[in-house]
Motif scaffolding. Sequence first.
Motif, PDB file in Angstrom:
ATOM      1  N   GLN A   1       0.843  -1.214   0.000  1.00  0.00           N
ATOM      2  CA  GLN A   1       0.000   0.000   0.000  1.00  0.00           C
ATOM      3  C   GLN A   1       0.872   1.255   0.000  1.00  0.00           C
ATOM      4  N   ARG A   2       1.911   1.203   0.829  1.00  0.00           N
ATOM      5  CA  ARG A   2       2.786   2.360   0.971  1.00  0.00           C
ATOM      6  C   ARG A   2       3.533   2.651  -0.333  1.00  0.00           C
TER       7      ARG A   2
ATOM      8  N   GLU B   1       1.157   4.157  -2.802  1.00  0.00           N
ATOM      9  CA  GLU B   1       0.843   5.563  -2.501  1.00  0.00           C
ATOM     10  C   GLU B   1       1.988   6.477  -2.958  1.00  0.00           C
TER      11      GLU B   1
ATOM     12  N   ARG C   1       1.864   6.845  -6.724  1.00  0.00           N
ATOM     13  CA  ARG C   1       0.829   7.782  -7.194  1.00  0.00           C
ATOM     14  C   ARG C   1       1.250   9.227  -6.911  1.00  0.00           C
ATOM     15  N   ALA C   2       1.954   9.429  -5.776  1.00  0.00           N
ATOM     16  CA  ALA C   2       2.432  10.788  -5.473  1.00  0.00           C
ATOM     17  C   ALA C   2       3.395  11.254  -6.566  1.00  0.00           C
TER      18      ALA C   2
ATOM     19  N   GLU D   1     -10.531   6.098  -5.664  1.00  0.00           N
ATOM     20  CA  GLU D   1      -9.421   5.846  -4.723  1.00  0.00           C
ATOM     21  C   GLU D   1      -9.638   4.587  -3.886  1.00  0.00           C
TER      22      GLU D   1
ATOM     23  N   PRO E   1      -2.680  -1.780  -5.052  1.00  0.00           N
ATOM     24  CA  PRO E   1      -1.434  -1.754  -4.273  1.00  0.00           C
ATOM     25  C   PRO E   1      -0.240  -2.347  -5.032  1.00  0.00           C
TER      26      PRO E   1
ATOM     27  N   THR F   1       0.731   0.601 -10.861  1.00  0.00           N
ATOM     28  CA  THR F   1       0.092   1.867 -11.210  1.00  0.00           C
ATOM     29  C   THR F   1       0.185   2.034 -12.718  1.00  0.00           C
TER      30      THR F   1
ATOM     31  N   VAL G   1       6.642  10.666   0.717  1.00  0.00           N
ATOM     32  CA  VAL G   1       5.736   9.613   1.231  1.00  0.00           C
ATOM     33  C   VAL G   1       6.581   8.518   1.878  1.00  0.00           C
TER      34      VAL G   1
END
Length: 391
Positions: free
Chosen positions: A279-280, A283, A286-287, A301, A306, A309, A388
């Motif tokens: 998940q991290r 994220e 995506r950032a 969202e 996970p 992307t 992140v």
Amino acid sequence: MPLQGGSTGGRHFLQIPGPTSVPDRVLRAMDFPTIDHRGPEFAKLGKDVLEAVKAPFGTANPVVIYPGSGTGAWEAALVNTLSPGDRVLCFETGHFATLWQEMARKLSLEVEFVPGDWRHGVPPEAVEERLSADTAHEIKALMVVHNETSTGVTSRIGAIREAIDAAGHPALFLVDTISSLGSVDYRHDEWQVDVTVSGSQKGLMLPPGISFNAVSDKALEASRTARLPRSYWDWQPILAANANGFWPYTPATNILYGLREALTMLHEEGLQNVYARHQRHAEATRAAVRGWGLEVLALDEREFSPVLTAVLLSDEYDADEVRRVILENYDMSLGAGLTKLAGKVFRIGHLGHFNDLTLAGTLAGVQMGLQRSGVKIDPNGIQAALEVLSQ
Ligand SMILES: Cc1ncc(COP(=O)(O)O)c(C=O)c1O
């Protein structure tokens, strides 16, 4: 001669969403003599892996392991549970959902394929509506791809289960976890999935070559009367042999050594930690994409994958050209856009044997490749991802 791209130094970055990089520990575990698959040493290996493999599926029920790719395990799920002319319901979430329903048609099933935009998962409310309307219970199975590897969209299996229950419908629930198992929280028993299909070459960090069916009691019951022809994929002789740690035919012995080691690695890290890690990294990816000023293909969202992307480029750019530039200059493979998305997206795999620095390297390669291809981006994308990661 370089093996993949243009560089001869350092390791190739295999950042497609599977097959994924195989950890050295798993490679070493497979580097042993192939043993007699009908002997006592094999029986122990067989029993060990058949038990340990249940954890990532979230099941106490049997998991059938096939020598074969994920596509074979798709076929196994259908031919063991259904009969010619049975109606099945599926949703067009992307390339793999499309292929699975095509297979169902070839196997003489009646397919109801609900169109989709390749940017959303299976809508639970549409499942409830469709199944509620089927008062005669003509639909025998619902087929869902958990993680659409072509789009980076993860359907919400728990919510879909609730939708089936709200409709009070007895359809079998068949789920493809080929690119989610071992990377995304999954609960075969709790969500009352009847057949969970999976493969070795993604979150399980193994080479391609084996695939799986986790089977519910209801699915086993259905297999007793199902009439689609089946032989190689038939659960019954496999389960009978598995009781003693064996297979009715030659199993993929060395991949099973690897499976034992990969499952040990997942257990050591803790499955919940493995899921949180994915998940991290998703994220942070995506950032970066948003930081570059580009678009993530997935729109909801709650359904962001996970494990990968998909990055959508505007019409003026060719995503395959960007991938070519990245491969040739930075020795990194990214996933191509498939069928409807060819040339429009590239896919960044961030699953399996993967850590913060693998991600940082991957995103640095993507950023350099985008710039080198002339795609207009904000170079602060990579910084957004690092922020992140440092939280
Ligand atoms: C979601 C999904 N389903 C099915 C398949 C097909 O599996 P295989 O190529 O192992 O036959 C893949 C392969 O990438 C996949 O990602």
